[in-house]
Design an enzyme around this catalytic site. Sequence first.
Site, PDB file in Angstrom:
ATOM      1  N   LYS A  15       0.810  -1.269   0.143  1.00 22.91           N
ATOM      2  CA  LYS A  15      -0.229   0.083  -0.386  1.00 22.91           C
ATOM      3  C   LYS A  15       0.989   1.563   0.163  1.00 22.91           C
ATOM      4  O   LYS A  15       1.999   0.669   0.488  1.00 22.91           O
ATOM      5  CB  LYS A  15      -1.109  -0.003   1.391  1.00 22.91           C
ATOM      6  CG  LYS A  15      -1.875  -1.484   1.131  1.00 22.91           C
ATOM      7  CD  LYS A  15      -3.152  -1.172   0.334  1.00 22.91           C
ATOM      8  CE  LYS A  15      -4.120  -1.991   0.583  1.00 22.91           C
ATOM      9  NZ  LYS A  15      -4.621  -2.117  -1.265  1.00 22.91           N
ATOM     10  N   CYS A  16      -0.113   2.606  -0.267  1.00 18.92           N
ATOM     11  CA  CYS A  16       1.272   3.600  -0.579  1.00 18.92           C
ATOM     12  C   CYS A  16       1.876   3.781   0.536  1.00 18.92           C
ATOM     13  O   CYS A  16       0.884   3.698   2.045  1.00 18.92           O
ATOM     14  CB  CYS A  16      -0.037   4.431  -0.971  1.00 18.92           C
ATOM     15  SG  CYS A  16       0.544   6.518  -0.627  1.00 18.92           S
ATOM     16  N   PRO A  17       2.822   4.409   1.086  1.00 22.71           N
ATOM     17  CA  PRO A  17       3.337   4.963   0.024  1.00 22.71           C
ATOM     18  C   PRO A  17       4.761   3.895  -0.469  1.00 22.71           C
ATOM     19  O   PRO A  17       5.663   4.224  -1.008  1.00 22.71           O
ATOM     20  CB  PRO A  17       4.356   6.128   0.350  1.00 22.71           C
ATOM     21  CG  PRO A  17       4.449   5.596   2.343  1.00 22.71           C
ATOM     22  CD  PRO A  17       3.504   5.051   2.487  1.00 22.71           C
TER      23      PRO A  17
END
Length: 78
Positions: A15-17
């Site tokens: 998942k981001c980042p």
Amino acid sequence: MPDEPRTVYDLRGLKCPLPVLKTRKRMETLAPGTLIEIETTDPLAVIDIPHFCNEDGHRLEKAEPADGGHRFVIRKKV
């Protein structure tokens, strides 16, 4: 570009980042002009990866949907 060798980097499930952070770190090890193919399932990658390329001066060669996520082909800046 279709037959050009490239490094494939599987970042699915992150998942981001993390996809951008890991892509940036991996690209530091590549020679200028090298292609890298990123595979990710992070929905924000469609915004984050193009932004990363723009900020760092790399060229986004291709962006397309793939296997529940997206695939990006990036050419490292020369």
